[in-house]
Write an enzyme that holds these catalytic residues in place. Structure first.
Site, PDB file in Angstrom:
ATOM      1  N   HIS A   1      31.100  67.293   3.037  1.00  0.00           N
ATOM      2  CA  HIS A   1      30.596  68.397   3.870  1.00  0.00           C
ATOM      3  C   HIS A   1      30.161  67.844   5.220  1.00  0.00           C
ATOM      4  CE1 HIS A   1      28.324  71.953   5.085  1.00  0.00           C
ATOM      5  NE2 HIS A   1      29.029  72.583   4.187  1.00  0.00           N
TER       6      HIS A   1
ATOM      7  N   ASP B   1      32.421  74.722  -3.074  1.00  0.00           N
ATOM      8  CA  ASP B   1      33.753  75.113  -3.582  1.00  0.00           C
ATOM      9  C   ASP B   1      34.161  74.379  -4.839  1.00  0.00           C
ATOM     10  OD1 ASP B   1      34.380  75.252  -0.171  1.00  0.00           O
ATOM     11  OD2 ASP B   1      34.466  76.980  -1.497  1.00  0.00           O
TER      12      ASP B   1
HETATM   13  C1  SDX Z   1      33.002  74.813   3.276  1.00  0.00           C
HETATM   14  O1  SDX Z   1      30.537  73.923   7.461  1.00  0.00           O
HETATM   15  C2  SDX Z   1      30.169  74.673   6.416  1.00  0.00           C
HETATM   16  O2  SDX Z   1      29.012  75.011   6.268  1.00  0.00           O
HETATM   17  C3  SDX Z   1      31.292  75.074   5.478  1.00  0.00           C
HETATM   18  C4  SDX Z   1      30.855  75.732   4.173  1.00  0.00           C
HETATM   19  C5  SDX Z   1      30.258  77.096   4.401  1.00  0.00           C
HETATM   20  O3  SDX Z   1      29.505  77.555   3.518  1.00  0.00           O
HETATM   21  O4  SDX Z   1      30.617  77.747   5.418  1.00  0.00           O
HETATM   22  O5  SDX Z   1      29.927  74.902   3.492  1.00  0.00           O
HETATM   23  C6  SDX Z   1      32.065  75.964   3.259  1.00  0.00           C
HETATM   24  O6  SDX Z   1      33.924  74.815   4.058  1.00  0.00           O
HETATM   25  C7  SDX Z   1      32.723  73.638   2.363  1.00  0.00           C
HETATM   26  C8  SDX Z   1      33.723  72.451   2.584  1.00  0.00           C
HETATM   27  C9  SDX Z   1      34.998  72.787   1.826  1.00  0.00           C
HETATM   28  N1  SDX Z   1      36.079  71.809   2.135  1.00  0.00           N
HETATM   29  C10 SDX Z   1      36.491  70.916   1.229  1.00  0.00           C
HETATM   30  O7  SDX Z   1      35.977  70.752   0.110  1.00  0.00           O
HETATM   31  C11 SDX Z   1      37.711  70.122   1.658  1.00  0.00           C
HETATM   32  C12 SDX Z   1      37.488  68.621   1.359  1.00  0.00           C
HETATM   33  N2  SDX Z   1      36.450  68.163   2.230  1.00  0.00           N
HETATM   34  C13 SDX Z   1      36.832  67.482   3.466  1.00  0.00           C
HETATM   35  O8  SDX Z   1      37.977  68.018   4.062  1.00  0.00           O
HETATM   36  C14 SDX Z   1      35.651  67.208   4.385  1.00  0.00           C
HETATM   37  O9  SDX Z   1      34.665  66.683   3.621  1.00  0.00           O
HETATM   38  C15 SDX Z   1      35.074  68.337   5.217  1.00  0.00           C
HETATM   39  C16 SDX Z   1      36.116  69.012   6.053  1.00  0.00           C
HETATM   40  C17 SDX Z   1      34.402  69.346   4.355  1.00  0.00           C
HETATM   41  C18 SDX Z   1      34.028  67.711   6.146  1.00  0.00           C
HETATM   42  O10 SDX Z   1      34.693  66.860   6.960  1.00  0.00           O
HETATM   43  P1  SDX Z   1      33.914  66.068   8.150  1.00  0.00           P
HETATM   44  O11 SDX Z   1      32.486  66.339   8.177  1.00  0.00           O
HETATM   45  O12 SDX Z   1      34.685  66.298   9.393  1.00  0.00           O
HETATM   46  O13 SDX Z   1      33.976  64.627   7.640  1.00  0.00           O
HETATM   47  P2  SDX Z   1      35.174  63.680   7.925  1.00  0.00           P
HETATM   48  O14 SDX Z   1      36.459  64.429   7.709  1.00  0.00           O
HETATM   49  O15 SDX Z   1      34.944  63.032   9.244  1.00  0.00           O
HETATM   50  O16 SDX Z   1      35.018  62.633   6.726  1.00  0.00           O
HETATM   51  C19 SDX Z   1      34.113  61.561   6.835  1.00  0.00           C
HETATM   52  C20 SDX Z   1      34.759  60.466   6.005  1.00  0.00           C
HETATM   53  C21 SDX Z   1      36.223  60.240   6.391  1.00  0.00           C
HETATM   54  O17 SDX Z   1      36.512  58.891   6.092  1.00  0.00           O
HETATM   55  P3  SDX Z   1      36.446  57.824   7.348  1.00  0.00           P
HETATM   56  O18 SDX Z   1      37.364  58.367   8.425  1.00  0.00           O
HETATM   57  O19 SDX Z   1      35.004  57.773   7.773  1.00  0.00           O
HETATM   58  O20 SDX Z   1      36.933  56.523   6.752  1.00  0.00           O
HETATM   59  O21 SDX Z   1      34.781  60.853   4.626  1.00  0.00           O
HETATM   60  C22 SDX Z   1      36.126  60.998   4.190  1.00  0.00           C
HETATM   61  C23 SDX Z   1      37.006  61.093   5.416  1.00  0.00           C
HETATM   62  O22 SDX Z   1      38.287  60.566   5.155  1.00  0.00           O
HETATM   63  N3  SDX Z   1      36.163  62.236   3.402  1.00  0.00           N
HETATM   64  C24 SDX Z   1      36.797  62.378   2.232  1.00  0.00           C
HETATM   65  C25 SDX Z   1      36.533  63.698   1.839  1.00  0.00           C
HETATM   66  N4  SDX Z   1      35.779  64.307   2.761  1.00  0.00           N
HETATM   67  C26 SDX Z   1      35.563  63.400   3.732  1.00  0.00           C
HETATM   68  N5  SDX Z   1      37.554  61.523   1.504  1.00  0.00           N
HETATM   69  C27 SDX Z   1      38.045  62.013   0.342  1.00  0.00           C
HETATM   70  N6  SDX Z   1      37.839  63.271  -0.115  1.00  0.00           N
HETATM   71  C28 SDX Z   1      37.088  64.144   0.598  1.00  0.00           C
HETATM   72  N7  SDX Z   1      36.881  65.363   0.150  1.00  0.00           N
END
Ligand code: SDX
Length: 431
Positions: free
Chosen positions: A308, A366
């Site tokens: 998140h 989710d």
């Molecule tokens: C919702 O914003 C909100 O409030 C949203 C929400 C709401 O109520 O409105 O809470 C609802 O959208 C919840 C999130 C649902 N999405 C997912 O579950 C999809 C999987 N999650 C990721 O796509 C990700 O965690 C996000 C999009 C939710 C957040 O991404 P960020 O904050 O932009 O973090 P990032 O992509 O920069 O990740 C940080 C690191 C990265 O690695 P590095 O580049 O630092 O090496 O963590 C890794 C990412 O690769 N990472 C994951 C991961 N999520 C982040 N690696 C594996 N699996 C994951 N799920």
């Protein structure tokens, strides 16, 4: 307005700019950079707005490190346990919990707006049967602008109020009818003798040949899911609604934009993507293979339902959802549901894995919601529409707050241009 408590000084290219620092009620201070470009000729750069506050708000607060979510100061745990969705809608819209009379009046007003203009059924029938319900919702909600002309003038507080009630009231009908259309069953009309979640369940699962007796446990679980999804600060879809509203677009067009943004798998579409991932994993013994993929930088696969932007601790909604999943599946006699077992084992393994621990990746809202919705009888394609109908009150509350904000103006971010400098046109024969 948050109070000015300090000054920040920025020195750049031989210029020094003093910027006011505001201290909100809770949460980080904010540096007001509104005059930065005028005085220093520079922009800030923050793709994804990870360090940018787009507005002041009194609606929802998240403490991502502590895993706390407050709606108008009340914790999501207490509201999920002690309140119910329409009361939470009143709280988000008007800022205070209603007394008994206010609550009764609000629930009656919502109940009396649950029907759709009969002619709108034509919009549903214009789609292919296999259209994703989110595509239908984007279209039908946007089309409301063409039907409800008496609640599109955003300068009229009464029309804003009517639009808010209409959106909250009609979204379950729109979502249910999108589902019915996709399975070739006739539309079921709302009934005023049913509460909000029961009405939605019945519109989804009743048929003319046989009515649907709403299980109160499922109605309570659905109500809790709606409460957990109601609002969440300036997430991507809420920011979309605010940006659309900043141009003066009517509320139905703004909500339609929010639905479109929520659809993405990185946002509200994650509940559908998460259940599909759990199904693809299939059995507990295949979990290590997927954990490995999630950690592989060269593999675009991510654990859906994990991570998140704000929560760097457990998403408090995920905790409540997990408890609800145990309760609902237990009551339905499917507690040995393979998908739930895979989800629990995946969570356990991931939370012990250095990669997830170091990046503070926890289950989010989710991760468990789809398991409950599937057990209730919904196809995965209905998971995000249910998120959208639940989030509508958050979107419309934030939209109303933005319209009334004296600081609001049309949103128009700048950019850092890294494209070609000006160059003369070259005729095709000389290229
Ligand atoms: C919702 O914003 C909100 O409030 C949203 C929400 C709401 O109520 O409105 O809470 C609802 O959208 C919840 C999130 C649902 N999405 C997912 O579950 C999809 C999987 N999650 C990721 O796509 C990700 O965690 C996000 C999009 C939710 C957040 O991404 P960020 O904050 O932009 O973090 P990032 O992509 O920069 O990740 C940080 C690191 C990265 O690695 P590095 O580049 O630092 O090496 O963590 C890794 C990412 O690769 N990472 C994951 C991961 N999520 C982040 N690696 C594996 N699996 C994951 N799920």
């Amino acid at each position: 307005m948050a109070e000015t408590t300090a000054k920040a000084t920025l020195s750049i290219h031989g210029k020094t700019v003093e910027l006011p620092v505001y201290s909100p009620k809770v949460g980080p201070d904010g540096v007001d950079i509104r005059k930065l470009y005028a005085e220093a000729g520079v922009f800030t750069y923050d793709p994804g707005f990870t360090s940018t506050a787009s507005c002041e708000s009194t609606i929802t607060y998240i403490d991502g490190d502590a895993g706390v979510l407050l709606y108008r100061g009340y914790s999501i745990d207490e509201l999920a346990e002690k309140s119910h969705f329409l009361e939470v809608c009143y709280l988000l819209l008007y800022g205070e919990l209603p007394n008994a009379e206010q609550l009764e009046d609000f629930e009656l007003r919502v109940t009396r707006h649950t029907m759709l203009h009969e002619q709108m059924q034509g919009f549903f029938r214009g789609f292919r049967r296999d259209a994703h319900p989110m595509a239908v919702m984007v279209g039908v909600v946007g089309a409301m602008s063409a039907f409800y002309h008496d609640s599109t003038d955003i300068s009229d507080p009464w029309q804003r109020e009517v639009a808010a009630i209409r959106m909250i009231a009609k979204m379950p009908t729109i979502a249910a009818w999108a589902y019915k259309y996709s399975i070739g069953q006739p539309f079921v009309y709302p009934r005023n003798d049913l509460d909000y979640p029961s009405n939605f369940l019945r519109m989804c699962f009743a048929v003319p040949a046989e009515d649907y007796e709403v299980n109160p446990i499922l109605a309570r679980a659905m109500d809790r899911i709606m409460t957990l999804h109601a609002d969440h600060e300036q997430n991507a879809s809420t920011s979309t609604v605010r940006l659309a509203g900043s141009s003066g677009a009517n509320p139905f067009a703004c909500i339609s934009a929010g639905i479109a943004c929520l659809w993405g798998p990185a946002h509200g579409g994650a509940n559908q993507a998460c259940l599909e991932m759990l199904r693809e994993i299939g059995t507990v013994d295949r979990i290590p293979e997927f954990i490995k993929r999630a950690k592989d930088k060269d593999d675009p696969f991510r654990l859906m339902g994990f991570g998140h932007r704000v929560y760097k601790n457990f998403d408090p909604r995920a905790k409540v959802m997990k408890e609800s999943a145990d309760e609902v599946l237990g009551l339905l006699g499917v507690e040995d549901n393979e998908t739930l077992q895979v989800a629990k084992e995946l969570e356990r393994i991931a939370l012990e894995d250095e990669y997830f621990v170091s990046k503070k990746l926890y289950p989010n809202v989710d991760f468990y919601s789809g398991i409950i919705l599937e057990a209730m009888g919904f196809p995965t394609s209905m998971f995000t529409p249910i998120f959208a109908l639940s989030r509508t009150v958050g979107w419309i509350s934030q939209w109303k707050e933005m319209i009334a904000d004296p600081n609001q103006k049309i949103g128009r971010p700048r950019q850092l241009y890294i494209g070609a400098p000006q160059r003369p046109y070259v005729e095709v024969e000389h290229r």
